[in-house]
Design a protein around this motif. Structure first.
Motif, short mmCIF file in Angstrom:
data_model
loop_
_atom_site.label_atom_id
_atom_site.label_comp_id
_atom_site.label_asym_id
_atom_site.label_seq_id
_atom_site.Cartn_x
_atom_site.Cartn_y
_atom_site.Cartn_z
N LYS A 117 1.15 -1.18 -0.04
CA LYS A 117 0.03 -0.01 0.39
C LYS A 117 0.17 1.54 0.08
CE LYS A 117 -4.40 -0.66 1.94
NZ LYS A 117 -5.98 -0.37 2.96
N LEU A 118 1.74 1.37 0.81
CA LEU A 118 2.30 3.01 0.83
C LEU A 118 4.37 2.20 1.59
CD1 LEU A 118 1.35 5.33 1.18
CD2 LEU A 118 2.13 5.21 3.46
N SER A 119 4.76 2.94 0.29
CA SER A 119 6.60 2.43 -0.13
C SER A 119 7.09 3.76 1.04
CB SER A 119 7.24 1.62 -0.88
OG SER A 119 7.52 2.70 -1.99
N ALA A 120 6.95 4.38 0.59
CA ALA A 120 7.26 5.52 0.74
C ALA A 120 7.50 5.86 2.61
CB ALA A 120 6.56 6.95 0.32
N LEU A 121 6.95 5.70 3.48
CA LEU A 121 6.46 6.11 4.39
C LEU A 121 6.96 5.54 5.15
CD1 LEU A 121 4.25 8.35 6.04
CD2 LEU A 121 2.50 5.94 6.60
N PRO A 122 6.90 4.12 6.02
CA PRO A 122 8.64 3.69 6.03
C PRO A 122 9.60 3.53 5.94
CG PRO A 122 6.74 2.12 4.92
CD PRO A 122 6.80 3.11 4.18
N ARG A 123 9.54 4.66 3.93
CA ARG A 123 10.96 4.64 3.88
C ARG A 123 11.36 6.14 4.95
NH1 ARG A 123 10.65 3.37 -1.20
NH2 ARG A 123 10.03 6.03 -1.97
N MET A 124 10.75 6.97 5.14
CA MET A 124 10.68 8.11 5.64
C MET A 124 10.87 8.32 6.79
SD MET A 124 7.97 11.41 5.92
CE MET A 124 7.10 10.46 7.12
N LEU A 125 10.69 7.61 7.49
CA LEU A 125 10.51 6.86 8.82
C LEU A 125 11.63 6.52 9.67
CD1 LEU A 125 6.67 6.09 9.32
CD2 LEU A 125 7.78 7.97 10.51
N ASN A 126 12.45 5.89 8.66
CA ASN A 126 13.13 5.04 8.45
C ASN A 126 12.93 3.68 9.22
OD1 ASN A 126 15.95 4.52 7.58
ND2 ASN A 126 17.02 4.73 9.71
N ALA A 127 11.83 2.73 8.58
CA ALA A 127 11.33 1.72 8.87
C ALA A 127 11.47 0.63 8.47
CB ALA A 127 9.79 2.41 10.18
N THR A 128 11.30 -0.50 9.11
CA THR A 128 10.74 -2.06 7.63
C THR A 128 9.25 -2.53 8.76
OG1 THR A 128 11.86 -2.76 9.62
CG2 THR A 128 12.91 -2.22 7.71
N VAL A 129 8.29 -2.64 8.00
CA VAL A 129 7.32 -3.86 8.15
C VAL A 129 7.52 -4.99 7.71
CG1 VAL A 129 4.65 -3.90 8.57
CG2 VAL A 129 6.01 -1.81 7.65
N ALA A 130 7.47 -6.00 8.42
CA ALA A 130 7.89 -6.95 8.02
C ALA A 130 6.74 -8.62 8.92
CB ALA A 130 9.18 -7.79 7.55
N ALA A 131 6.27 -9.61 8.54
CA ALA A 131 6.46 -10.57 8.95
C ALA A 131 7.42 -11.15 9.92
CB ALA A 131 5.39 -11.80 8.13
N ASP A 132 7.90 -11.38 11.39
CA ASP A 132 8.54 -12.20 11.79
C ASP A 132 8.75 -13.43 11.25
OD1 ASP A 132 6.08 -13.55 12.88
OD2 ASP A 132 7.30 -14.39 15.02
N SER A 133 9.63 -14.46 11.80
CA SER A 133 10.30 -15.63 11.45
C SER A 133 9.04 -16.57 11.28
CB SER A 133 11.73 -15.49 12.55
OG SER A 133 10.85 -16.21 13.22
N THR A 134 8.71 -16.56 12.65
CA THR A 134 7.29 -17.42 12.66
C THR A 134 6.27 -17.21 11.69
OG1 THR A 134 6.25 -16.52 14.54
CG2 THR A 134 7.95 -17.72 14.71
N LYS A 135 6.22 -16.11 10.79
CA LYS A 135 5.13 -15.50 10.09
C LYS A 135 3.48 -14.98 10.69
CE LYS A 135 7.57 -15.61 6.90
NZ LYS A 135 7.76 -15.06 5.68
N THR A 136 3.48 -15.24 12.48
CA THR A 136 2.51 -15.05 12.69
C THR A 136 2.13 -14.16 14.06
OG1 THR A 136 2.99 -15.50 14.52
CG2 THR A 136 2.08 -17.35 13.95
N GLU A 137 3.22 -13.03 13.38
CA GLU A 137 3.42 -11.70 13.66
C GLU A 137 3.81 -10.90 13.13
OE1 GLU A 137 5.11 -12.54 18.34
OE2 GLU A 137 5.92 -11.28 17.61
N LEU A 138 3.07 -8.99 12.82
CA LEU A 138 3.28 -8.55 11.89
C LEU A 138 4.34 -7.32 12.89
CD1 LEU A 138 3.17 -6.49 9.13
CD2 LEU A 138 1.52 -5.76 9.62
N VAL A 139 5.95 -7.35 11.90
CA VAL A 139 6.55 -6.23 13.17
C VAL A 139 6.91 -4.49 12.54
CG1 VAL A 139 8.95 -6.23 14.42
CG2 VAL A 139 7.61 -8.26 14.16
N VAL A 140 7.00 -4.11 12.95
CA VAL A 140 7.32 -2.68 12.55
C VAL A 140 8.35 -2.06 13.23
CG1 VAL A 140 6.53 0.22 11.96
CG2 VAL A 140 4.58 -1.94 11.87
N ARG A 141 9.92 -1.70 12.61
CA ARG A 141 10.91 -2.05 13.04
C ARG A 141 10.94 -0.45 13.60
NH1 ARG A 141 13.59 -5.86 15.53
NH2 ARG A 141 13.04 -7.98 15.12
N LEU A 142 11.88 0.24 14.50
CA LEU A 142 12.12 2.09 14.03
C LEU A 142 13.87 1.81 14.23
CD1 LEU A 142 8.82 3.10 15.82
CD2 LEU A 142 9.91 3.96 13.25
#
Lengths: 221, 142
Positions: free
Chosen positions: A190-215
């Motif tokens: 949906k949005l790639s520029a916003l995570p870039r601006m915030l220096n953040a990454t959005v990804a599922a964790d290794s178990t694929k049961t959580e969504l993690v926003v890292r700053l």
């Protein structure tokens, strides 16, 4: 074609509009109840003019109900005020626990519409990052919106803020595999520029049961 | 004869106060905060009008309206909503709602719409009865 800056700007306006519309809807519901209580007082006065004795206990109940609605409106407006002030500074020290709690309050009505419960767990220590509070709220909202859709009715999304060596993170959890992976894909798509601006990454964790926003700190504004 | 009304709204405080005022005006009022429950109620009871909130958890007002109309095409539905946008009102009317009233509502206006709904429904029922009678007489005359 929209540039990254335009994309962020448009997403921000859209987010602000969506939240404002929801809040105004809630306020209108409160006004509707107060309006009917005022109308009931008029009905009672009219009936009293016609000779019907006034039931004092009913008047007391109206006063209690109006006060309840004033408290309800005050809660709504307080959340609205905190949300509006999140756009005051382009970058400032922000408490992730407080921000996720604010997001939960903003999203309650949407969650009710989805039939989803949102819970936030207070972190044991304050998680402070320097970021754009409004931009981060926007990103977390996009993730939460996707998570609520993915998890479906009768389920729960839990938000947890954690301190990391890089800064902080927010986990969206309690929804089941393979939901997390698809949620992450949708959120990122949906949005790639916003995570870039915030220096953040959005990804599922290794178990694929959580969504993690890292700053990651040292943000680029 | 009193108007028989079903009010469907997830805001219980609103549901209670509105129904009390309508009963004070001599209407027979049934209430529910659940659109799913409303579908069950209209299966077994008839109403002159249904006052339906547009945005509710469980099921949106539009979906509830469509499902009610599928089973009871004669039912007159008045939408009530905190969403004041014109487009929402137009959408509701296009789908066949009798009317659309934004919150906070004027109870005199709502009462008037309910009385109109009762008349509209009576005309529809009368027309259906006449059509049925005509059909029976036509078949018998063959």
């Amino acid at each position: 074609m929209a540039t990254g800056a335009n994309e962020i700007e448009f997403a921000g306006i859209q987010f602000f509009g969506k939240m404002s519309a929801s809040i105004s809807h809630e306020i209108k519901n409160v006004l509707a109840v107060i309006n009917e209580n005022a109308g009931l007082l008029e009905d009672i006065c009219f009936m009293a003019d016609g000779g019907k004795p006034v039931d004092i206990s009913r008047l007391k109940k109206i006063a209690v109900d109006v006060k309840d609605q004033v408290r309800r409106a005050d809660r709504i407006v307080t959340v609205m005020n905190r949300f509006a002030h999140s756009a005051d500074e382009p970058s400032t020290e922000t408490d992730l626990g407080e921000l996720t709690a604010l997001l939960r309050l903003l999203a309650m009505r949407f969650a009710a519409m989805h039939g989803v419960a949102i819970e936030t767990l207070a972190p044991p220590v304050p998680v402070r990052v320097t970021t754009s509070p409004f931009g981060l709220l926007n990103l977390l909202w996009i993730c939460l919106d996707c998570a609520m859709t993915a998890t479906g009715s009768g389920k729960m999304v839990e938000l947890v803020a954690e301190k990391t060596t890089e800064g902080g993170l927010v986990r969206f959890r309690k929804f089941e595999q393979p939901g997390a992976a698809s949620v992450a894909d949708i959120a990122l798509g949906k949005l790639s520029a916003l995570p870039r601006m915030l220096n953040a990454t959005v990804a599922a964790d290794s178990t694929k049961t959580e969504l993690v926003v890292r700053l990651h700190q040292s943000p680029q504004f | 004869m009193t108007e028989k009304v079903l009010i469907v709204d997830d805001d219980k405080a609103y549901l209670n106060i509105l129904s009390e005022r309508m009963r004070n005006r001599g209407m027979e009022v049934t209430t529910t905060a659940s659109p799913v429950e409303a579908l069950r109620i209209v299966e077994t009871q008839s109403f002159d009008a249904i006052v339906l909130d547009l945005m509710m958890p469980e099921m949106g007002g539009i979906e509830a309206f469509q499902r009610i109309k599928e089973r009871n095409p004669d039912l007159q539905v008045i939408f009530l909503t905190g969403n004041p946008s014109v487009s929402t009102g137009v959408d509701a009317m296009r789908l066949g709602a009798m009317d659309f009233i934004p919150k906070p509502a004027d109870l005199n206006e709502l009462t008037e719409k309910i009385k109109q709904a009762k008349v509209s429904r009576a005309i529809l029922v009368e027309k259906q009865a006449q059509a049925k009678l005509k059909k029976v007489l036509t078949e018998k005359s063959r």
